[in-house]
Design an enzyme around this catalytic site. Structure first.
Site, PDB file in Angstrom:
ATOM      1  N   ASP A   1       0.809  -0.545  -0.349  1.00 32.36           N
ATOM      2  CA  ASP A   1      -0.261   0.084   0.102  1.00 32.36           C
ATOM      3  C   ASP A   1       1.096   1.060  -0.218  1.00 32.36           C
ATOM      4  OD1 ASP A   1      -1.991   1.806   0.303  1.00 32.36           O
ATOM      5  OD2 ASP A   1      -3.289   0.342   1.510  1.00 32.36           O
TER       6      ASP A   1
ATOM      7  N   HIS B   1       0.895   1.360  -3.441  1.00 25.68           N
ATOM      8  CA  HIS B   1       0.068   2.610  -4.193  1.00 25.68           C
ATOM      9  C   HIS B   1       1.062   4.206  -3.974  1.00 25.68           C
ATOM     10  CE1 HIS B   1      -2.520   0.023  -5.027  1.00 25.68           C
ATOM     11  NE2 HIS B   1      -3.274  -0.174  -2.990  1.00 25.68           N
TER      12      HIS B   1
END
Lengths: 138, 522
Positions: B295, B329
């Site tokens: 993430d 991300h």
């Protein structure tokens, strides 16, 4: 279920009490919580009536309002925390303002307030050790 | 060759080479008291295994050239408590939680709890002020993954007088019940977690990351690996952390935190396994950290509406340098839980590799008027394979029910009120982004609360030969794309100086709603 039934029209506290917990469950379980904002708006309008009317609001209406909040707030997903806490704060504020007098109200209203306190204690809206004495008739 | 000693303890130190590049440099040798210790190519480098209250001389050498010698004295230490003396076995089978916890609670100030080589099965360990927890070489704190072994930290406890509340835990910006983290600090100060060892979270898709298990299961949300709630003067240095159940390091309402030369590794697609999530944190230094994650590498936050509005504690004064951020991300994300704002973030001399986005600012209407993002600076950054290097999204639709509402989605100006967030100045200088895929930049401010200033100076962007289409930002009404140029909407002042976009399809600069465009050198 029409979740906007209260939004643009007048409603009674009894209607609020009967419908809002069900609407909150529907929003949480079936409508991706998209109507939480509407629930907030409706309770804000109810709170304005409670705040503005002071003692003029009947005991019956006040008790329905408290029971509506106690029934609805636990159904709001905690991950949308500010919505949940707005309802909890409303409940705590209005209950506190009436806690010393509600036992002198009519029997049905007292029963509803006691019921709301019971739900609130069980769901963590109130400190149980402080409020459980109000649940049962003295 | 110059270097500074940026941190020292009784048993180790950390150096930073100056003027030697972003993360890596030409290999050099570390010479301690005239003896060659090891070679390194890292700009930030730790030394372990020193003795307390001892004078050392330190220099670096490369190709026959030596740096000036530095003389240092390590810190004093009162005692070392070896966890084996408290009953820990480190055999990978025995539950060593209580033994290590006993050592921590018994440890006097200015002393060290030492975890030697071995595999120690643990659930949650709670820190104590004034101590050092050192994981020795080949020491592994190996976490259980069964929820039943983890205590729960209640999110919010009402005070008896009903005037206040006690916030112990947090989940994604709200004060919600969470399992205690593998290392948990509650209100502690002057703590160091250091060494060459590993904290192994053991999370996988059969336990913490499993479908339903990602959400609240067993009465609480997932633990972090390291959670610091209302702590101050904490250093995390040298260690490695792997396979975190959720966010890896979560400093929360804390100040004066240093994270130095740490390695954070979670699988590429593991859910919510951010690297470092400073939330309402003041004075944070992140230096020499390696991220390889599923993430955001760093996600700076300040809570959702309840916490942001009630406590109004922004994240501020954050420096990120000499870090290598891989996968995930966002490399450096601001938001989306930023109801109390973020200011003074300076990220420089870093490498971003194969992340979806480089800088990623996520906000939306409803975050509130306290949600002000200001003075965000990026300098000397090298990106490779990043899908979209610069993203500022004021219409972020994830992950609450209001995210996809008309109020959030509306591209027309709405009245400015208590719910309207703001973005001030964001600047980028000396940035090279190679092999991008989706867009050079995608910056979308609100029409009623425009971005204060965007500045791009000496920025060079090119695209991959075979770009992968994707969404440049998580917002409604946009389509996947590739090779989009610099797209900016709703900005008061835009500065473009020596900005080069190579290989964009269509307009290299797609600008609208800009009040003042003060750059011509595109």
């Amino acid at each position: 279920m029409n979740r906007t039934i209260f939004k643009d029209q007048e409603f009674t506290m009894r209607e609020l009490c009967e419908e809002m917990p069900k609407i909150a469950i529907f929003e949480t379980t079936e409508n991706a919580k998209e109507g939480y904002q509407d629930i907030q708006i409706i309770f804000d309008r109810a709170y304005e009536r409670v705040s503005a009317s002071g003692t003029k609001l009947s005991h019956e209406e006040l008790s329905f309002y408290l029971l509506a909040l106690a029934g609805t707030a636990p159904q709001i997903d905690e991950e949308v925390f500010d919505h949940k806490m707005n309802l909890v704060t409303q409940y705590r504020t209005v209950l506190k303002n009436n806690i010393s007098v509600f036992e002198g109200w009519d029997k049905d209203s007292v029963r509803r307030v006691r019921e709301s306190i019971k739900i609130a204690c069980e769901s963590g809206m109130l400190l149980k050790e402080k409020y459980e004495k109000y649940i049962e008739e003295q | 060759m110059e270097f500074n000693i940026i941190w020292k303890s009784s048993r180790g130190l950390c150096i930073e080479l100056t003027g030697e590049g972003s993360v890596y440099t030409e290999e050099y040798t570390v010479i301690l008291d005239g003896k060659e210790m090891f070679s390194s190519n890292r700009v930030i480098q730790s030394l372990h295994g020193l003795k307390p209250d001892t004078e050392y001389s330190l220099r670096l050498s490369r190709n026959g050239q030596c740096s000036p010698e530095k003389h240092i004295r390590t810190e004093r230490e009162f005692v070392t408590l070896d966890v084996h003396d408290f009953g820990a076995l480190g055999d990978g089978e025995n539950n060593d939680t209580l033994s290590i916890q006993a050592a921590i609670l018994s440890c006097p100030e200015n002393s060290r709890v030492y975890v030697p080589k071995g595999v120690y099965k643990v659930s949650s360990l709670f820190l104590k002020s004034g101590i050092t927890l050192e994981l020795g070489k080949d020491a592994v704190l190996s976490a259980y993954t069964e929820r039943k072994y983890f205590p729960i930290l209640p999110g919010l406890i009402q005070s008896y007088d009903e005037e206040s509340e006690y916030n112990l835990a947090s989940w994604e910006g709200n004060p919600l019940d969470s399992f205690a983290s593998i290392i948990t600090g509650i209100g502690v100060s002057d703590v160091t977690i250091c060494g060459e060892g590993i904290i192994e979270g053991n999370a996988n898709y059969k336990n913490w990351w499993e479908g339903e298990g990602r959400k609240k299961t067993g009465g609480a949300f997932r633990p972090r690996t390291i959670f610091l709630n209302r702590c101050s003067n904490v250093v995390i240095q040298g260690i490695s952390v792997r396979n975190s159940p959720s966010w890896t390091i979560h400093p929360y309402f804390s100040e004066n935190i240093r994270i130095l030369d740490v390695k954070l590794k979670n699988p590429k697609i593991s859910p919510n396994t951010d690297g470092i999530d400073p939330e309402s944190v003041k004075n944070l230094e992140i230096a020499g950290v390696d991220f390889s994650l599923g993430d955001d590498c760093i996600a700076v936050k300040s809570g959702k509406r309840y916490m942001g509005h009630k406590y109004v504690t922004p994240s501020e004064n954050i420096e990120i340098r000499h870090c290598h951020m891989k996968y995930g991300h966002g490399s450096v994300t601001v938001g989306s839980e930023i109801s109390a704002g973020v200011n003074n973030l300076y990220c420089h001399d870093c490498i971003f590799e194969d992340t979806d986005r480089g800088l990623r600012i996520k906000t939306r209407r409803g975050r509130g008027k306290e949600s002000v993002i200001d003075n965000i600076r990026f300098e000397n950054i090298s990106m490779d394979g990043v899908l979209t290097p610069f993203v500022l999204n004021s219409y972020y639709w994830c992950c609450d029910p209001d995210g996809k509402s008309e109020y959030v989605k509306c591209k027309d100006p709405l009245p400015v009120d208590d719910r309207t967030p703001a973005v001030g100045k964001v600047s980028f200088k000396n940035i090279k982004a190679s092999n991008c895929h989706v867009a050079a930049a995608f910056m979308y401010g609100l029409p009623e609360s425009k971005i204060g200033e965007l500045s791009f100076e000496n920025v060079n962007i090119d695209f991959a030969k075979e770009p992968k289409p994707d969404y440049p930002a998580m917002m409604a009404d946009i389509e996947p794309c590739t090779n989009k140029g610099i797209f900016i909407r709703n900005c008061k002042k835009l500065v473009l100086k020596d900005v080069c976009v190579n290989g964009a399809e269509g307009e290299a600069f797609d600008l609208d709603g800009i009040d003042s465009d003060s750059g011509g050198q595109k």
